[in-house]
Design a protein around this motif. Structure first.
Motif, PDB file in Angstrom:
ATOM      1  N   TYR A  72      13.139  34.599  67.382  1.00 32.38           N
ATOM      2  CA  TYR A  72      13.368  33.272  67.959  1.00 32.38           C
ATOM      3  C   TYR A  72      12.053  32.517  68.136  1.00 32.38           C
ATOM      4  CZ  TYR A  72      18.346  33.635  68.978  1.00 32.38           C
ATOM      5  OH  TYR A  72      19.705  33.732  68.868  1.00 32.38           O
ATOM      6  N   LYS A  73      11.023  33.217  68.612  1.00 33.83           N
ATOM      7  CA  LYS A  73       9.716  32.572  68.776  1.00 33.83           C
ATOM      8  C   LYS A  73       9.162  32.113  67.434  1.00 33.83           C
ATOM      9  CE  LYS A  73       8.504  35.148  72.933  1.00 33.83           C
ATOM     10  NZ  LYS A  73       7.654  36.225  73.487  1.00 33.83           N
ATOM     11  N   SER A  74       9.312  32.953  66.404  1.00 32.55           N
ATOM     12  CA  SER A  74       8.821  32.588  65.067  1.00 32.55           C
ATOM     13  C   SER A  74       9.562  31.375  64.525  1.00 32.55           C
ATOM     14  CB  SER A  74       9.000  33.762  64.101  1.00 32.55           C
ATOM     15  OG  SER A  74       8.243  34.871  64.514  1.00 32.55           O
ATOM     16  N   VAL A  75      10.862  31.339  64.728  1.00 32.67           N
ATOM     17  CA  VAL A  75      11.652  30.203  64.248  1.00 32.67           C
ATOM     18  C   VAL A  75      11.232  28.926  64.968  1.00 32.67           C
ATOM     19  CG1 VAL A  75      13.983  29.225  64.239  1.00 32.67           C
ATOM     20  CG2 VAL A  75      13.621  31.560  63.452  1.00 32.67           C
ATOM     21  N   GLU A  76      10.982  29.005  66.272  1.00 31.72           N
ATOM     22  CA  GLU A  76      10.544  27.829  67.017  1.00 31.72           C
ATOM     23  C   GLU A  76       9.210  27.312  66.482  1.00 31.72           C
ATOM     24  OE1 GLU A  76      10.477  28.918  71.135  1.00 31.72           O
ATOM     25  OE2 GLU A  76      12.661  28.808  71.339  1.00 31.72           O
ATOM     26  N   LYS A  77       8.277  28.227  66.186  1.00 35.06           N
ATOM     27  CA  LYS A  77       6.981  27.816  65.631  1.00 35.06           C
ATOM     28  C   LYS A  77       7.168  27.156  64.268  1.00 35.06           C
ATOM     29  CE  LYS A  77       4.227  31.346  67.947  1.00 35.06           C
ATOM     30  NZ  LYS A  77       3.477  32.607  67.757  1.00 35.06           N
ATOM     31  N   MET A  78       8.046  27.721  63.452  1.00 34.28           N
ATOM     32  CA  MET A  78       8.297  27.145  62.125  1.00 34.28           C
ATOM     33  C   MET A  78       8.920  25.755  62.227  1.00 34.28           C
ATOM     34  SD  MET A  78       9.612  30.586  60.205  1.00 34.28           S
ATOM     35  CE  MET A  78      10.034  29.826  58.681  1.00 34.28           C
ATOM     36  N   GLU A  79       9.808  25.573  63.205  1.00 40.57           N
ATOM     37  CA  GLU A  79      10.407  24.251  63.397  1.00 40.57           C
ATOM     38  C   GLU A  79       9.359  23.223  63.794  1.00 40.57           C
ATOM     39  OE1 GLU A  79      13.455  24.967  66.286  1.00 40.57           O
ATOM     40  OE2 GLU A  79      14.973  25.410  64.767  1.00 40.57           O
ATOM     41  N   GLU A  80       8.443  23.624  64.693  1.00 39.50           N
ATOM     42  CA  GLU A  80       7.373  22.711  65.099  1.00 39.50           C
ATOM     43  C   GLU A  80       6.494  22.351  63.904  1.00 39.50           C
ATOM     44  OE1 GLU A  80       5.247  24.610  68.265  1.00 39.50           O
ATOM     45  OE2 GLU A  80       6.944  24.512  69.653  1.00 39.50           O
ATOM     46  N   THR A  81       6.144  23.346  63.096  1.00 37.73           N
ATOM     47  CA  THR A  81       5.322  23.100  61.915  1.00 37.73           C
ATOM     48  C   THR A  81       6.035  22.172  60.942  1.00 37.73           C
ATOM     49  OG1 THR A  81       4.343  25.295  62.154  1.00 37.73           O
ATOM     50  CG2 THR A  81       4.091  24.220  60.016  1.00 37.73           C
ATOM     51  N   GLN A  82       7.314  22.386  60.755  1.00 36.81           N
ATOM     52  CA  GLN A  82       8.089  21.543  59.842  1.00 36.81           C
ATOM     53  C   GLN A  82       8.132  20.097  60.342  1.00 36.81           C
ATOM     54  OE1 GLN A  82      12.070  22.905  59.220  1.00 36.81           O
ATOM     55  NE2 GLN A  82      12.378  21.618  57.434  1.00 36.81           N
ATOM     56  N   GLU A  83       8.286  19.916  61.657  1.00 39.72           N
ATOM     57  CA  GLU A  83       8.296  18.566  62.208  1.00 39.72           C
ATOM     58  C   GLU A  83       6.950  17.883  61.987  1.00 39.72           C
ATOM     59  OE1 GLU A  83       9.476  18.791  66.294  1.00 39.72           O
ATOM     60  OE2 GLU A  83      11.505  19.468  65.794  1.00 39.72           O
ATOM     61  N   MET A  84       5.849  18.639  62.168  1.00 43.10           N
ATOM     62  CA  MET A  84       4.519  18.067  61.927  1.00 43.10           C
ATOM     63  C   MET A  84       4.347  17.713  60.459  1.00 43.10           C
ATOM     64  SD  MET A  84       2.053  20.316  64.496  1.00 43.10           S
ATOM     65  CE  MET A  84       1.083  20.814  63.140  1.00 43.10           C
ATOM     66  N   ASN A  85       4.857  18.552  59.553  1.00 42.54           N
ATOM     67  CA  ASN A  85       4.760  18.273  58.121  1.00 42.54           C
ATOM     68  C   ASN A  85       5.543  17.017  57.751  1.00 42.54           C
ATOM     69  OD1 ASN A  85       3.104  20.454  57.670  1.00 42.54           O
ATOM     70  ND2 ASN A  85       4.758  21.814  57.012  1.00 42.54           N
ATOM     71  N   MET A  86       6.702  16.823  58.390  1.00 45.29           N
ATOM     72  CA  MET A  86       7.480  15.614  58.090  1.00 45.29           C
ATOM     73  C   MET A  86       6.719  14.373  58.547  1.00 45.29           C
ATOM     74  SD  MET A  86      11.482  16.806  58.686  1.00 45.29           S
ATOM     75  CE  MET A  86      11.469  16.231  60.320  1.00 45.29           C
ATOM     76  N   THR A  87       6.063  14.456  59.705  1.00 47.79           N
ATOM     77  CA  THR A  87       5.256  13.328  60.197  1.00 47.79           C
ATOM     78  C   THR A  87       4.093  13.079  59.251  1.00 47.79           C
ATOM     79  OG1 THR A  87       5.832  13.923  62.453  1.00 47.79           O
ATOM     80  CG2 THR A  87       3.967  12.462  62.169  1.00 47.79           C
ATOM     81  N   ASN A  88       3.449  14.143  58.791  1.00 47.99           N
ATOM     82  CA  ASN A  88       2.338  14.001  57.841  1.00 47.99           C
ATOM     83  C   ASN A  88       2.811  13.366  56.547  1.00 47.99           C
ATOM     84  OD1 ASN A  88       0.553  15.108  59.626  1.00 47.99           O
ATOM     85  ND2 ASN A  88       0.583  17.148  58.722  1.00 47.99           N
ATOM     86  N   LYS A  89       3.990  13.723  56.093  1.00 58.55           N
ATOM     87  CA  LYS A  89       4.519  13.158  54.843  1.00 58.55           C
ATOM     88  C   LYS A  89       4.703  11.650  54.979  1.00 58.55           C
ATOM     89  CE  LYS A  89       8.353  13.395  51.624  1.00 58.55           C
ATOM     90  NZ  LYS A  89       9.686  13.892  51.361  1.00 58.55           N
ATOM     91  N   VAL A  90       5.230  11.214  56.113  1.00 54.47           N
ATOM     92  CA  VAL A  90       5.413   9.782  56.345  1.00 54.47           C
ATOM     93  C   VAL A  90       4.065   9.079  56.345  1.00 54.47           C
ATOM     94  CG1 VAL A  90       6.150   8.081  58.065  1.00 54.47           C
ATOM     95  CG2 VAL A  90       7.606  10.036  57.563  1.00 54.47           C
ATOM     96  N   ASN A  91       3.083   9.676  57.023  1.00 46.53           N
ATOM     97  CA  ASN A  91       1.747   9.074  57.073  1.00 46.53           C
ATOM     98  C   ASN A  91       1.113   9.012  55.687  1.00 46.53           C
ATOM     99  OD1 ASN A  91       1.844   8.642  59.817  1.00 46.53           O
ATOM    100  ND2 ASN A  91       0.875  10.589  60.328  1.00 46.53           N
ATOM    101  N   ILE A  92       1.266  10.071  54.913  1.00 43.63           N
ATOM    102  CA  ILE A  92       0.694  10.106  53.554  1.00 43.63           C
ATOM    103  C   ILE A  92       1.336   9.045  52.679  1.00 43.63           C
ATOM    104  CG2 ILE A  92       0.577  11.497  51.442  1.00 43.63           C
ATOM    105  CD1 ILE A  92       0.119  13.935  53.309  1.00 43.63           C
ATOM    106  N   GLU A  93       2.628   8.896  52.766  1.00 40.36           N
ATOM    107  CA  GLU A  93       3.304   7.875  51.957  1.00 40.36           C
ATOM    108  C   GLU A  93       2.837   6.473  52.348  1.00 40.36           C
ATOM    109  OE1 GLU A  93       7.486   8.574  52.396  1.00 40.36           O
ATOM    110  OE2 GLU A  93       7.434  10.371  51.145  1.00 40.36           O
ATOM    111  N   PHE A  94       2.662   6.241  53.656  1.00 38.30           N
ATOM    112  CA  PHE A  94       2.173   4.940  54.109  1.00 38.30           C
ATOM    113  C   PHE A  94       0.775   4.681  53.582  1.00 38.30           C
ATOM    114  CE2 PHE A  94      -0.239   2.495  57.290  1.00 38.30           C
ATOM    115  CZ  PHE A  94       0.448   1.304  57.222  1.00 38.30           C
ATOM    116  N   LEU A  95      -0.124   5.689  53.682  1.00 39.25           N
ATOM    117  CA  LEU A  95      -1.496   5.528  53.199  1.00 39.25           C
ATOM    118  C   LEU A  95      -1.538   5.341  51.687  1.00 39.25           C
ATOM    119  CD1 LEU A  95      -3.342   8.153  55.409  1.00 39.25           C
ATOM    120  CD2 LEU A  95      -3.455   5.661  55.593  1.00 39.25           C
ATOM    121  N   ARG A  96      -0.639   6.018  50.966  1.00 42.03           N
ATOM    122  CA  ARG A  96      -0.586   5.848  49.511  1.00 42.03           C
ATOM    123  C   ARG A  96      -0.210   4.401  49.162  1.00 42.03           C
ATOM    124  NH1 ARG A  96       2.544  10.250  47.073  1.00 42.03           N
ATOM    125  NH2 ARG A  96       0.542  11.268  46.943  1.00 42.03           N
ATOM    126  N   GLU A  97       0.753   3.851  49.877  1.00 46.09           N
ATOM    127  CA  GLU A  97       1.140   2.455  49.637  1.00 46.09           C
ATOM    128  C   GLU A  97      -0.032   1.512  49.924  1.00 46.09           C
ATOM    129  OE1 GLU A  97       4.543   1.688  52.078  1.00 46.09           O
ATOM    130  OE2 GLU A  97       5.825   3.071  50.968  1.00 46.09           O
TER     131      GLU A  97
END
Length: 121
Positions: A72-97
């Motif tokens: 459960y702890k590992s899954v929670e950490k993975m979820e947090e990492t995935q959420e950060m990656n999604m935020t990074n993806k949005v930022n990268i797409e904005f910077l690319r534009e």
């Protein structure tokens, strides 16, 4: 007054039937109450036995419990990492534009500079 086995008692039949009905109702109520008490006591005993059996965990059960908690702890950490990656993806797409727009503006400026340089001669 002398009472013996030959003494007679006179009573209306209606009263005698009511007394018999009352005794029968009392016996029936007592039987039902006793059965209900026995049922509740049996349920309580079974419940206590189940609790005792469940409280006696073997080491493998405890180990599995710890493993599940770790998962459960590992899954929670993975979820947090995935959420950060999604935020990074949005930022990268904005910077690319923004970078594509800046490159297009630079190309426009170069074209204007070239056009000014050729027209000045």
């Amino acid at each position: 007054m002398k009472i013996s086995e030959n003494t007679s008692v006179s009573m209306p039949v209606k009263n005698m039937l009511m007394i018999i009905a009352g005794v029968v109702a009392g016996v029936f109520a007592y039987t039902e109450l006793t059965a209900r008490l026995v049922s509740l006591e049996t349920s309580r005993e079974l419940f206590e036995n189940d609790l005792l059996k469940k409280s006696e965990q073997v080491p493998t059960d405890q180990e599995q419990h710890f493993l599940i908690e770790d998962l459960y702890k590992s899954v929670e950490k993975m979820e947090e990492t995935q959420e950060m990656n999604m935020t990074n993806k949005v930022n990268i797409e904005f910077l690319r534009e923004q970078l594509d727009k800046a490159l297009a503006d630079v190309e426009d400026l170069k074209d204007k500079v070239r056009a000014n340089g050729n027209g000045a001669h």
